[in-house]
Design an enzyme around this catalytic site. Sequence first.
Site, short mmCIF file in Angstrom:
data_model
loop_
_atom_site.label_atom_id
_atom_site.label_comp_id
_atom_site.label_asym_id
_atom_site.label_seq_id
_atom_site.Cartn_x
_atom_site.Cartn_y
_atom_site.Cartn_z
N HIS A 43 0.82 -1.21 0.00
CA HIS A 43 0.00 0.00 0.00
C HIS A 43 0.85 1.26 0.00
CE1 HIS A 43 -4.03 1.76 0.68
NE2 HIS A 43 -3.35 2.75 1.25
N HIS A 173 -13.28 1.73 3.76
CA HIS A 173 -12.25 2.60 4.32
C HIS A 173 -12.74 2.95 5.73
CE1 HIS A 173 -9.54 6.18 4.76
NE2 HIS A 173 -8.71 5.27 4.28
N HIS A 219 -9.34 -2.49 6.58
CA HIS A 219 -10.13 -1.46 7.26
C HIS A 219 -11.46 -1.99 7.79
CE1 HIS A 219 -8.22 2.58 6.54
NE2 HIS A 219 -7.54 1.89 5.63
#
Length: 418
Positions: A43, A173, A219
């Site tokens: 990421h 998210h 997440h």
Amino acid sequence: MSPRMILSSCLALWVSCCATLAEEVLMTRAKELMKVTPLIDGHNDLPWQLRKNFNNQLNVVDLNTLDTTHTNIPKIKEGHLGAQFWSAYVPCDTQYKDAVRQTLEQIDVVHRMCQKYPETFQFAQSSKDIEDAFKLNKVASLIGVEGGHSIDSSLATLRIMYLLGARYLTLTHSCNTPWADNWLVDTGSEPSENNGLSIFGKELIVEMNRLGMLIDLAHVPVKVMNQVLDMSKAPVIFSHSSAYSICQHKRNVPDDILVRVNQTEGIVMVNFYNDYVTCSKTAKLSDVADHFDHIKKVGGAGIVGFGGDYDGVTRLPDGLEDVSKYPNLVAELLSRGWTDEEVKAALGKNLLRVMKKVEEVRESMNSSIPDDTPIPYDDVKNPCRTSYGYPDSGAVHTLSTLTLLLVLAFQAVMTITA
């Protein structure tokens, strides 16, 4: 100066020289390992920095000289980065508005990065693409979509993003979607709206398995982690999360999940953000290594990887200030007794294994047809959404449930007969 002081000074100098020599040996060994195994980071938010600072105008920025980010081409080369999942991230406040358009623009900017700097980046969509780019001494550049709000509750949009090169989707998210709860539910600051995953959310997992798309749980709350681990035919990833036992932050992964990740052959890619490393504003490189050690201890060296979250966070540990510092962490792991094979696993072999398994699952499902059952309109009804194609939302919900049950029954039969 007395003989005793001279002796003490000489001894201190000798110890210092020995320590320096040992550090140099470890660093040399680290870089040698990184020459034969690609460091695959899960990421990096450089595309968001390009959006935020330049409105994605690559023509007005030079990644060779850009010095306001954690990531640029000289730092990438110094850090021996072998492959990168570039994050196609847009904020949660785009949900129900222009999230899809903005996400497509983030996907576009990654493609244009590869086109503008072909000597450095090579676009990649598979495990073989990563290996091929590494042989050419280029950074394999993959795309991960960070947040389920980016697909606007549409399996067709998911498929389109896959066709454009997106190879993972982070299910949420920091906001709930109409079909999945996010990690903040575990903090008590947001309510659960879907009991983890809704029926549509579970259909999406099946469709991601069919596509050969990595499921990213970075997440999500623990309930969603367990739901996905229960039903996914392919291993999962945590693209940028750390160990909860070391830092009790709800973005991190608890030990019982680490055990399940081991059992299902997935991967947890360690995040470098101070808040997730020490649960404070300050951290050191050794603190990050503690997370690697803990994940290895609980789940084995086969489930750990790198997920730095560079250019997506505001605070980084001393010694890991930017992407040029990866070798420092590799050397630290070696100093802690990690074997060459364990380090190579963490560098990239683990992620490559996960990708290959996801690709195998895709091939095993190639006779399955795409799921075209829409999410119930009542689940997504809002002033910005039209209802074309929805004659009766209740009927669609019934059909959606039946489709999921049939798919899960088929998977169970295939598992029993395998």
